[in-house]
Design an enzyme around this catalytic site. Structure first.
Site, PDB file in Angstrom:
ATOM      1  N   LYS A 271       0.842  -1.200   0.000  1.00 19.02           N
ATOM      2  CA  LYS A 271       0.000   0.000   0.000  1.00 19.02           C
ATOM      3  C   LYS A 271       0.874   1.246   0.000  1.00 19.02           C
ATOM      4  O   LYS A 271       2.016   1.202   0.458  1.00 19.02           O
ATOM      5  CB  LYS A 271      -0.878   0.015   1.269  1.00 19.02           C
ATOM      6  CG  LYS A 271      -2.008  -0.989   1.269  1.00 19.02           C
ATOM      7  CD  LYS A 271      -2.838  -0.851   2.541  1.00 19.02           C
ATOM      8  CE  LYS A 271      -3.977  -1.857   2.569  1.00 19.02           C
ATOM      9  NZ  LYS A 271      -4.987  -1.657   1.527  1.00 19.02           N
TER      10      LYS A 271
ATOM     11  N   ARG B 264     -10.209 -11.590   1.981  1.00 17.88           N
ATOM     12  CA  ARG B 264     -11.038 -12.676   1.436  1.00 17.88           C
ATOM     13  C   ARG B 264     -10.297 -14.006   1.493  1.00 17.88           C
ATOM     14  O   ARG B 264     -10.925 -15.056   1.576  1.00 17.88           O
ATOM     15  CB  ARG B 264     -11.482 -12.316   0.004  1.00 17.88           C
ATOM     16  CG  ARG B 264     -10.335 -12.069  -0.954  1.00 17.88           C
ATOM     17  CD  ARG B 264     -10.758 -11.322  -2.204  1.00 17.88           C
ATOM     18  NE  ARG B 264     -10.851  -9.875  -1.983  1.00 17.88           N
ATOM     19  CZ  ARG B 264     -11.221  -8.991  -2.906  1.00 17.88           C
ATOM     20  NH1 ARG B 264     -11.570  -9.398  -4.110  1.00 17.88           N
ATOM     21  NH2 ARG B 264     -11.263  -7.709  -2.629  1.00 17.88           N
TER      22      ARG B 264
HETATM   23  N1  BES Z   1      -8.191  -3.793   4.399  1.00 14.56           N
HETATM   24  C1  BES Z   1      -8.285  -3.424   3.038  1.00 14.56           C
HETATM   25  C2  BES Z   1      -9.565  -2.648   2.732  1.00 14.56           C
HETATM   26  C3  BES Z   1      -9.590  -1.211   3.154  1.00 14.56           C
HETATM   27  C4  BES Z   1      -8.876  -0.263   2.447  1.00 14.56           C
HETATM   28  C5  BES Z   1     -10.371  -0.814   4.187  1.00 14.56           C
HETATM   29  C6  BES Z   1      -8.923   1.061   2.812  1.00 14.56           C
HETATM   30  C7  BES Z   1     -10.448   0.523   4.563  1.00 14.56           C
HETATM   31  C8  BES Z   1      -9.718   1.452   3.870  1.00 14.56           C
HETATM   32  C9  BES Z   1      -8.286  -4.658   2.152  1.00 14.56           C
HETATM   33  O1  BES Z   1      -7.480  -5.694   2.584  1.00 14.56           O
HETATM   34  C10 BES Z   1      -7.753  -4.233   0.830  1.00 14.56           C
HETATM   35  O2  BES Z   1      -6.616  -3.837   0.773  1.00 14.56           O
HETATM   36  N2  BES Z   1      -8.583  -4.292  -0.205  1.00 14.56           N
HETATM   37  C11 BES Z   1      -8.193  -3.882  -1.494  1.00 14.56           C
HETATM   38  C12 BES Z   1      -8.748  -4.867  -2.492  1.00 14.56           C
HETATM   39  C13 BES Z   1      -8.231  -4.668  -3.886  1.00 14.56           C
HETATM   40  C14 BES Z   1      -6.769  -5.003  -3.949  1.00 14.56           C
HETATM   41  C15 BES Z   1      -9.032  -5.539  -4.817  1.00 14.56           C
HETATM   42  C16 BES Z   1      -8.767  -2.477  -1.746  1.00 14.56           C
HETATM   43  O3  BES Z   1      -9.906  -2.221  -1.355  1.00 14.56           O
HETATM   44  O4  BES Z   1      -8.059  -1.659  -2.289  1.00 14.56           O
HETATM   45 MN    MN Z   2      -5.498  -5.499   1.964  1.00  8.24          MN
END
Ligand code: BES
Ligand code: MN
Ligand code: ZN
Length: 497
Positions: free
Chosen positions: A279, A353
């Site tokens: 990230k 997931r």
């Molecule tokens: N924990 C995150 C989701 C999230 C992101 C919650 C920002 C709150 C704020 C999750 O694990 C994630 O990173 N999801 C990705 C999925 C994507 C790679 C398909 C996302 O939402 O960017």
């Molecule tokens: Mn994630």
């Protein structure tokens, strides 16, 4: 904070402070009118002079009002009477609590609980008052070397009910509110703890301690147990970190021995760096909140235990870190889930997931009445619904309706998105049974579509709490949501059983 309920009119209360509301346009609430009568028009006079105009988030503190035995009267602005609905009610309780906490008073008699809120009843008002007051007073200071100045008072808040005949109802609502508030506090504390404190091991230890002190059954699986089970998707995320994973199982056996349990599943990523699909640095600290699904499930289990709900409930919490390392998942890796289905890990940041799918497969062996998973799953959900509403997706419309209704009743609302087959195509992989991402469009839905492939054998719903589990900015902190929603959902089910 201690709460009580009491009937009796405000002009008869002794004690340190009586709290009553004033609407805009010089409209005294009923309780304020009663004080005004005893005080011979003293309050009406103040309002007429414009010193208290009834605007929301305003107040006026009066000492020694003539004809009123209480030491103080706190007038709280309620806004326009026609617009006095749930949010306005909660806001006036929060404002009154904040003002009271800055005063040197020991106790307060709050008459705001008598205010009519359209479509709501006294029980709702009382429960919400307790939840909102506790929520307002919440602080997380355990990691500051010196505690900040403690709130001064009051120690006890007494909530008014209009008639004696309402005391039992009010008391039950107060207890329910207090149990929910305590569950929210547990969830918030765990959420706010940083990743170097709240590791998977810590989370499991806290779950065990909570279970033992509330009479819940508990079983904690370690890495070797998880390997033996064959949770290849969960383990693929866990292996990128030096912190060992845990799989937490809690049991509340309030129902008959043969009754199928409601199963709650909580995402317990104690820190989500994204892994090799790292990230960006900005706000990455907030990914300590990626275990808020797990924390809310623990909070809900505590509520279930404290209210001794006549229902069987099992909580499943897969917990690990998502970090980049020499052993971490790489984009393109293919892993085999507990279900036997293979998954191409196209983005290591879609890790939630991967840990949930194995927990959903594990849930099959519990022969559940239904399964509800709770997860900070997608950034897309924050775009779709903001920070007000949790996302809801389900393979069963009856279950979805129950959760929508529980969210409304608890004022911890969710909104349903479609889980139509048409979206499943986006998960197609050339090399495995499915990919773990579905591209940019409808990210919340494709995440749920992925989970649905592991939840085919029972009634299942998914709550995406990415936007509601915590706040950013100057009020950064966990919210304790969706503990109220889960508590109402389970209480209603217990009632039905
Ligand atoms: N924990 C995150 C989701 C999230 C992101 C919650 C920002 C709150 C704020 C999750 O694990 C994630 O990173 N999801 C990705 C999925 C994507 C790679 C398909 C996302 O939402 O960017
Ligand atoms: Mn994630
Ligand atoms: Zn995550």
């Amino acid at each position: 904070m201690e709460f009580g309920v009491k009937s009796g009119s405000p002009e008869k209360q002794r004690g340190a402070c009586v709290v009553v509301g004033v609407f805009e346009h010089r409209r005294l609430s009923l309780a304020a009118q009663m004080l005004d009568q005893a005080a011979d028009g003293f309050l009406a006079d103040i309002v007429r002079r414009g010193d208290m105009d009834g605007k929301p988030s305003t107040h006026l503190l009066l000492h020694r009002v003539p004809g009123v035995p209480a030491e103080r009267v706190l007038l709280v602005g309620l806004g326009k009477e026609r617009e006095f609905r749930e949010k306005a009610y909660r806001d006036c309780i929060a404002h009154a609590t904040r003002v009271l906490s800055g005063l040197g008073v020991t106790d307060a008699h709050v008459y705001l609980s008598e205010l009519p809120v359209r479509k709501r009843d006294l029980a709702w008002n009382i429960e919400q008052a307790v939840i909102v007051a506790e929520d307002t007073l919440y602080r997380f200071e355990r990691l500051k070397s010196k505690p900040e100045e403690a709130p001064r008072g009051p120690r006890k808040i007494t909530l008014a009910v209009a008639r004696r005949g309402e005391l039992a109802l009010g008391d039950a609502a107060m207890r329910r509110g207090a149990a929910i508030a305590a569950g929210m506090k547990l969830a918030r504390d765990l959420g706010n703890l940083p990743g170097n404190v709240c590791t998977p091991t810590y989370l499991a230890d806290q779950a065990r301690a909570m279970a033992e002190s509330n009479g819940l059954g508990v079983e904690i699986l370690e890495r070797a147990d998880i390997e033996r089970l064959g949770m290849g998707a969960f383990l693929s995320v866990a292996k990128g970190s030096d912190e060992p994973p845990r799989f937490i199982v809690l049991r509340h056996s309030g129902g008959a021995a043969g009754d199928k349990p409601v199963v709650l599943v909580g995402k317990g990523i104690t820190f989500d760096s994204g892994g090799i699909s790292l990230k960006p640095a900005a706000d990455m600290d907030e990914m300590k909140y990626d275990m808020c699904g797990a924390a809310s499930v623990l909070g809900a289990m505590q509520v279930v235990a404290r209210l001794a709900l006549p229902l069987n409930v099992v909580a499943l919490i897969p917990t690990c870190e998502n970090l980049p390392s020499g052993r971490a998942n790489k984009p393109g890796d293919i892993v085999t889930s507990l279900s036997g289905q293979t998954i191409e890990v196209l983005n290591t940041d879609a890790e939630g997931r991967l840990i949930l799918c194995d927990a959903l497969t594990y849930a099959e062996r519990l022969e559940p009445a239904c399964v509800v998973d709770v997860a900070t799953l997608t950034g897309a959900c924050v775009i779709a619904l903001g920070h007000v509403t949790s996302g809801l997706l389900a393979n069963d419309d009856g279950l979805a309706r129950e959760l929508l209704h529980a969210g409304d009743a608890a004022w911890d609302r969710c909104w349903q998105l479609p889980l139509w087959d048409d979206y499943q195509e986006q998960l197609k992989s050339n090399f495995a049974d499915m990919g773990n991402i579905g591209g940019r469009p409808a990210g919340t839905i494709t995440a749920a579509c992925f989970l649905s492939r592991f939840a085919g054998k029972y009634r299942w719903a998914h709550l995406d709490i990415a936007g509601t589990a915590w706040k950013s900015g100057k009020d950064k902190g966990a919210t304790g949501r969706p503990v109220p929603l889960l508590a109402h959902f389970l209480a209603k089910r217990a009632q039905r059983a």
